[in-house]
Design a protein around this motif. Structure first.
Motif, mmCIF file in Angstrom:
data_model
loop_
_atom_site.group_PDB
_atom_site.id
_atom_site.type_symbol
_atom_site.label_atom_id
_atom_site.label_comp_id
_atom_site.label_asym_id
_atom_site.label_seq_id
_atom_site.Cartn_x
_atom_site.Cartn_y
_atom_site.Cartn_z
ATOM 1 N N ALA A 1 -14.614 4.419 -4.956
ATOM 2 C CA ALA A 1 -14.945 5.568 -4.107
ATOM 3 C C ALA A 1 -13.740 6.497 -3.893
ATOM 4 N N VAL A 2 -12.544 6.014 -4.217
ATOM 5 C CA VAL A 2 -11.321 6.766 -3.950
ATOM 6 C C VAL A 2 -10.655 7.226 -5.250
ATOM 7 N N ALA A 3 -10.609 6.327 -6.230
ATOM 8 C CA ALA A 3 -9.864 6.594 -7.459
ATOM 9 C C ALA A 3 -10.493 7.713 -8.267
ATOM 10 N N GLY A 4 -9.679 8.329 -9.137
ATOM 11 C CA GLY A 4 -10.214 9.309 -10.070
ATOM 12 C C GLY A 4 -10.805 8.644 -11.295
ATOM 13 N N GLY A 5 -10.235 7.502 -11.654
ATOM 14 C CA GLY A 5 -10.709 6.752 -12.810
ATOM 15 C C GLY A 5 -10.374 5.294 -12.623
ATOM 16 N N LEU A 6 -11.204 4.401 -13.146
ATOM 17 C CA LEU A 6 -11.015 2.962 -12.938
ATOM 18 C C LEU A 6 -11.527 2.217 -14.155
ATOM 19 N N THR A 7 -10.716 1.292 -14.664
ATOM 20 C CA THR A 7 -11.173 0.478 -15.787
ATOM 21 C C THR A 7 -12.048 -0.655 -15.266
ATOM 22 N N PRO A 8 -13.180 -0.907 -15.899
ATOM 23 C CA PRO A 8 -14.060 -1.981 -15.424
ATOM 24 C C PRO A 8 -13.567 -3.357 -15.879
ATOM 25 N N VAL A 9 -13.987 -4.389 -15.172
ATOM 26 C CA VAL A 9 -13.774 -5.776 -15.590
ATOM 27 C C VAL A 9 -15.114 -6.478 -15.454
ATOM 28 N N VAL B 1 -6.164 -5.310 -4.697
ATOM 29 C CA VAL B 1 -5.999 -3.877 -4.450
ATOM 30 C C VAL B 1 -7.314 -3.299 -3.943
ATOM 31 N N ARG B 2 -7.246 -2.710 -2.733
ATOM 32 C CA ARG B 2 -8.436 -2.158 -2.093
ATOM 33 C C ARG B 2 -8.287 -0.644 -1.940
ATOM 34 N N ALA B 3 -9.334 -0.034 -1.428
ATOM 35 C CA ALA B 3 -9.348 1.435 -1.317
ATOM 36 C C ALA B 3 -8.092 1.973 -0.625
ATOM 37 N N GLU B 4 -7.624 1.270 0.409
ATOM 38 C CA GLU B 4 -6.478 1.794 1.164
ATOM 39 C C GLU B 4 -5.160 1.728 0.374
ATOM 40 N N HIS B 5 -5.181 1.057 -0.778
ATOM 41 C CA HIS B 5 -3.981 1.003 -1.624
ATOM 42 C C HIS B 5 -3.894 2.172 -2.608
ATOM 43 N N VAL B 6 -4.939 3.000 -2.660
ATOM 44 C CA VAL B 6 -5.065 3.947 -3.768
ATOM 45 C C VAL B 6 -5.128 5.383 -3.244
ATOM 46 N N ALA B 7 -4.338 6.259 -3.868
ATOM 47 C CA ALA B 7 -4.394 7.681 -3.514
ATOM 48 C C ALA B 7 -5.661 8.295 -4.107
ATOM 49 N N PRO B 8 -6.257 9.245 -3.381
ATOM 50 C CA PRO B 8 -7.453 9.900 -3.911
ATOM 51 C C PRO B 8 -7.185 10.502 -5.289
ATOM 52 N N GLY B 9 -8.058 10.193 -6.221
ATOM 53 C CA GLY B 9 -7.935 10.763 -7.556
ATOM 54 C C GLY B 9 -7.040 9.990 -8.514
ATOM 55 N N ALA C 1 0.825 -1.219 0.000
ATOM 56 C CA ALA C 1 0.000 0.000 0.000
ATOM 57 C C ALA C 1 0.854 1.262 0.000
ATOM 58 N N GLN C 2 1.974 1.205 0.718
ATOM 59 C CA GLN C 2 2.846 2.384 0.759
ATOM 60 C C GLN C 2 3.331 2.747 -0.646
ATOM 61 N N HIS C 3 3.665 1.723 -1.422
ATOM 62 C CA HIS C 3 4.122 1.973 -2.791
ATOM 63 C C HIS C 3 2.973 2.398 -3.705
ATOM 64 N N THR C 4 1.856 1.677 -3.627
ATOM 65 C CA THR C 4 0.774 1.951 -4.583
ATOM 66 C C THR C 4 0.124 3.307 -4.311
ATOM 67 N N ARG C 5 0.165 3.750 -3.052
ATOM 68 C CA ARG C 5 -0.425 5.060 -2.747
ATOM 69 C C ARG C 5 0.380 6.220 -3.338
ATOM 70 N N GLU C 6 1.605 5.929 -3.814
ATOM 71 C CA GLU C 6 2.402 6.968 -4.484
ATOM 72 C C GLU C 6 1.995 7.145 -5.952
ATOM 73 N N ALA C 7 1.149 6.242 -6.439
ATOM 74 C CA ALA C 7 0.883 6.207 -7.882
ATOM 75 C C ALA C 7 -0.121 7.256 -8.328
ATOM 76 N N ASP C 8 0.231 8.005 -9.382
ATOM 77 C CA ASP C 8 -0.770 8.767 -10.123
ATOM 78 C C ASP C 8 -1.550 7.809 -11.023
ATOM 79 N N VAL C 9 -0.814 6.826 -11.551
ATOM 80 C CA VAL C 9 -1.427 5.806 -12.409
ATOM 81 C C VAL C 9 -1.012 4.445 -11.859
ATOM 82 N N LEU C 10 -2.003 3.636 -11.518
ATOM 83 C CA LEU C 10 -1.744 2.328 -10.897
ATOM 84 C C LEU C 10 -2.264 1.225 -11.815
ATOM 85 N N VAL C 11 -1.365 0.332 -12.230
ATOM 86 C CA VAL C 11 -1.750 -0.770 -13.115
ATOM 87 C C VAL C 11 -1.632 -2.068 -12.315
#
Lengths: 290, 290
Positions: A258-266, A224-232, A205-215
């Protein structure tokens, strides 16, 4: 954050892949028709050495999609007990066949057979899914090569939705040869600062929360859950897992929306774009070498 | 942080490369003598198409080092105005020459000629500096291949000084084909969480301060200063720049020694290990294909 800026209200923009896939398929169909008009019938060969159900479903779906855009698709069934020499011989034969423009070696392969050991026998100019190590090396060197279609699909989706990459922090979770590593290469080519996380990463989570773009390309439902993702942040979910109820599920938990700015669906995100790009690579190969 | 733990007092342990280089050269000399005993004379060919002074100095130093361990070294001078076809022809000739076991294409090359376009003509089994894109692809795939010697030297130096990598944060500054990218691949293979920074990275210090292991390979004197480094971090300086006074200088500022846990010196760090590994790769190639 361009188009996704609108999403900072707490509900992620859905970064749909079906519209992009449709427009790629339309372009491919036009290209295939043009080739057929000059006497070149674009042809894709898929070598299958598995009785895995998911693979079977995928190959049928790919071959249907190919036919619908005017690409002939040969499914070469070798059986789940095929030995490496048979697979190798088949790849060499198809590589030497002037009527074949794209070759895919479907996974999984029989136990003990690794795609990276065999894919060197796919002619580089027909290696539409970037499986030959030479394609990977040429990609890293910035030389012309087909990247693995899934990695190319991630980048195309980001571009389609206007997500800037240069100078931004991109984090890739997963280091597979077919997705994680080539996606990192492509992001690096586009001047992102790129980090690669995997099972040995401490405090993911510490690493993924630094991401502007997370793949995310691991193959584990809800990794990957909400706590892994930086707002937006922009989150691309490459996972295609079978949920307990039989439906298709990604690697990203629903709470991330609820946290991300954008998310690709599956489904409906990276998957359809991947298929469309395999077809596009095949037409491109037919145009260059047909 | 194993042996480097002792350095947390504020003065970095010097992660010397000369001792390691010496022990590699001793091993190589023994291997070369053994091969010569069975009638195989290990031979390295260095193709030079530049009159760059630094390159000239490096090639003389390499060829001297080769001779001292019992490896014949042919320096093939093509002149700074050599055209790509001449270089290509030379690489193909050496690739087909059974008495040659290692081939290096020295940089810089004449204007407009790129090493990645020509290096595909170095036979993969003689590509002792990992310049052929096929070598890069095989490296990424985890298949046997010679990595670029500088990248291999970074890993060997870290191992030699007992620096653990699995699960730790490694940050590579620089994304060149010969150092940054292959070093990132090797660190990833060793289960580090790997980030790659470059000229487009925003707030470089923010990224580099996350590093347990920081590898700097940019080619700019003093690029990385104390404020870029977390206390106790291990810093590997790959830079080999010519300082205004004519001396050799790395990319890492002297002030880093007060913060880092360990720091490779320039000269005497990565450089001598790189040279020793080129010789080792040549003997390995002679053993396999001689």
């Amino acid at each position: 954050m361009s188009t996704a800026d609108t999403a900072d209200t707490g509900s992620a923009v859905v970064l749909d892949g079906t519209g992009l896939a449709r427009s790629i398929r339309e372009r491919v169909a036009a290209g295939a028709a043009e080739l057929i008009g000059v006497g070149v019938a674009p042809r894709l060969a898929v070598v299958v050495a598995t009785d895995d159900e998911g693979a079977g479903w995928y190959v049928r779906s790919l071959s249907g999609a190919a036919r619908r855009v005017g690409i002939a698709c040969d499914v070469v069934e070798l059986g789940a007990d095929a030995d490496p020499e048979t697979i190798r011989h088949t790849l060499l034969r198809l590589s030497g066949d002037d009527t074949v423009h794209g070759i895919i070696l479907q996974t999984p392969l029989p136990d003990g057979v690794r795609v990276e050991d065999l894919a060197a026998d796919i002619a580089a100019e027909k290696d539409v899914d970037g499986a030959n190590p030479l394609s990977a090396g040429r990609l890293a060197a910035g030389l012309p090569a087909y990247p693995p279609a899934t990695a190319a699909a991630v980048l195309d989706l980001l571009d389609h939705h206007g997500i800037a990459l240069a100078g931004r922090s991109a984090v890739v979770v997963g280091r597979s040869l077919v997705v994680g590593k080539p996606t990192a290469q492509l992001l690096l080519q586009r001047d992102a600062t790129v980090s690669i996380c995997h099972r040995h990463t401490k405090d993911l989570a510490q690493h993924t929360r630094e991401a502007d773009v997370l793949v995310v390309a691991v193959g584990r439902i809800g990794l990957v859950r909400a706590e892994h993702v930086a707002p937006g942040a922009i989150v691309v979910d490459v996972g295609t897992n079978t949920a307990p109820d039989g439906s298709l599920a990604g690697d990203v938990d629903g709470g991330v929306a609820a946290v991300a700015g954008g998310l690709t669906p599956v489904p409906g995100g990276v998957g359809p774009v991947t298929t469309a790009l395999l077809l596009e690579h095949t037409v491109r190969s037919a145009r260059s070498h047909g």
